[in-house]
Design an enzyme around this catalytic site. Sequence first.
Site, PDB file in Angstrom:
ATOM      1  N   ARG A  89     148.695  67.961  13.265  1.00 45.99           N
ATOM      2  CA  ARG A  89     147.771  68.356  12.207  1.00 45.99           C
ATOM      3  C   ARG A  89     148.450  69.146  11.108  1.00 45.99           C
ATOM      4  O   ARG A  89     148.160  68.971   9.914  1.00 45.99           O
ATOM      5  CB  ARG A  89     146.612  69.164  12.827  1.00 45.99           C
ATOM      6  CG  ARG A  89     145.568  69.671  11.839  1.00 45.99           C
ATOM      7  CD  ARG A  89     145.177  68.676  10.776  1.00 45.99           C
ATOM      8  NE  ARG A  89     144.821  67.363  11.275  1.00 45.99           N
ATOM      9  CZ  ARG A  89     144.804  66.269  10.531  1.00 45.99           C
ATOM     10  NH1 ARG A  89     145.173  66.321   9.260  1.00 45.99           N
ATOM     11  NH2 ARG A  89     144.454  65.111  11.053  1.00 45.99           N
ATOM     12  N   LYS A 126     146.736  78.335 -11.031  1.00 47.40           N
ATOM     13  CA  LYS A 126     145.532  78.093 -10.232  1.00 47.40           C
ATOM     14  C   LYS A 126     145.950  77.323  -8.989  1.00 47.40           C
ATOM     15  O   LYS A 126     145.903  76.089  -8.943  1.00 47.40           O
ATOM     16  CB  LYS A 126     144.493  77.315 -11.045  1.00 47.40           C
ATOM     17  CG  LYS A 126     143.899  78.120 -12.192  1.00 47.40           C
ATOM     18  CD  LYS A 126     142.876  77.298 -12.962  1.00 47.40           C
ATOM     19  CE  LYS A 126     142.286  78.110 -14.110  1.00 47.40           C
ATOM     20  NZ  LYS A 126     141.317  77.313 -14.898  1.00 47.40           N
ATOM     21  N   LYS A 158     148.047  86.925 -22.624  1.00 40.05           N
ATOM     22  CA  LYS A 158     146.770  86.235 -22.556  1.00 40.05           C
ATOM     23  C   LYS A 158     145.698  86.979 -23.363  1.00 40.05           C
ATOM     24  O   LYS A 158     145.980  88.032 -23.951  1.00 40.05           O
ATOM     25  CB  LYS A 158     146.356  86.065 -21.089  1.00 40.05           C
ATOM     26  CG  LYS A 158     147.328  85.158 -20.316  1.00 40.05           C
ATOM     27  CD  LYS A 158     146.935  85.004 -18.868  1.00 40.05           C
ATOM     28  CE  LYS A 158     145.649  84.226 -18.693  1.00 40.05           C
ATOM     29  NZ  LYS A 158     145.800  82.802 -19.113  1.00 40.05           N
ATOM     30  N   GLU A 186     148.835  83.233 -25.754  1.00 38.56           N
ATOM     31  CA  GLU A 186     147.605  82.439 -25.709  1.00 38.56           C
ATOM     32  C   GLU A 186     146.764  82.759 -26.938  1.00 38.56           C
ATOM     33  O   GLU A 186     146.481  83.931 -27.211  1.00 38.56           O
ATOM     34  CB  GLU A 186     146.838  82.781 -24.431  1.00 38.56           C
ATOM     35  CG  GLU A 186     145.531  82.050 -24.250  1.00 38.56           C
ATOM     36  CD  GLU A 186     144.796  82.527 -23.011  1.00 38.56           C
ATOM     37  OE1 GLU A 186     143.771  83.214 -23.169  1.00 38.56           O
ATOM     38  OE2 GLU A 186     145.261  82.231 -21.893  1.00 38.56           O
ATOM     39  N   ASP A 207     144.393  77.650 -26.381  1.00 33.06           N
ATOM     40  CA  ASP A 207     143.491  77.752 -25.230  1.00 33.06           C
ATOM     41  C   ASP A 207     142.091  77.238 -25.548  1.00 33.06           C
ATOM     42  O   ASP A 207     141.447  77.697 -26.494  1.00 33.06           O
ATOM     43  CB  ASP A 207     143.421  79.214 -24.777  1.00 33.06           C
ATOM     44  CG  ASP A 207     142.624  79.375 -23.492  1.00 33.06           C
ATOM     45  OD1 ASP A 207     142.835  78.578 -22.568  1.00 33.06           O
ATOM     46  OD2 ASP A 207     141.800  80.306 -23.423  1.00 33.06           O
TER      47      ASP A 207
END
Length: 274
Positions: A89, A126, A158, A186, A207
């Site tokens: 597995r 992510k 950001k 960004e 963005d």
Amino acid sequence: MFIKEVESFIEEDLGYDDVSCTIVPDRPVEAIIFTKEACIIAGTKEAGSIFSYLGIQAETTLKDGDRVKEGEIIFRLKGGAVSILRAERLALNFLGHLSGIATLTRACVDTVRRYSETTRVACTRKTTPGIRKFEKLAVAAGGGDTHRFNLSDSLMIKDNHVKLMGIEAAIEAAKSTSFTRKIEVEVESAEDAVLAAKLGADIIMLDNMQPEIVRRTLDILKGKGLRESVIVEASGGISQVNLESYAKTGVDVISMGSLIHKSSWIDLSLEIVS
């Protein structure tokens, strides 16, 4: 894969009293792992590390990034029955998950290549905590760009950095950290893209801009003589559904969190043959 990682994954799956695998007679057996659908294979090194740790002889002619057909054999295994059942597995999980990422990435790269030979398709941060590096390497196996592996790879300013400091102060602070790190900013408007380029950003991330706005921003940068001095990346809400529209804009990089979090696992199976 480091031994400590292999041991951690095995410990999670076996627990403290493996009653499922140890009830079988532990005799030498042979087994195969095969795919039930066509895909881009990935995770062979990770699966190989698991087999090696458990004393299983694993043979394959494939490497990550190879295209395989439905029913194709990925591994031929020889070892003790208990060890092969214990590896089953865990190895299939890595192969299935990572091959799914590689397969989706290759499909996206192929879409972009119809319009550009140079635009990179990249993933983002992510990722699944604990297995980021494996997921990003699966993106690479599919022909994509890994982007940053972590916050130390390069410096990205950001929207929340800008809210706290402003673009000018943030870029100035970023420049003071190290001459070796690229600086990415960004932005959400053409005006801020121009400002970031003038202040010396290496990469500008557009963005959540619609494709027509991305195209217009590129034209503005070009008109001001700034286009060639920066790498321009489009990001935010990009998936297979709208990828073609972004591929036509002429950006240098299209980054997609969906390469990982929207990928589907590939169906593989392990079968004892003797």
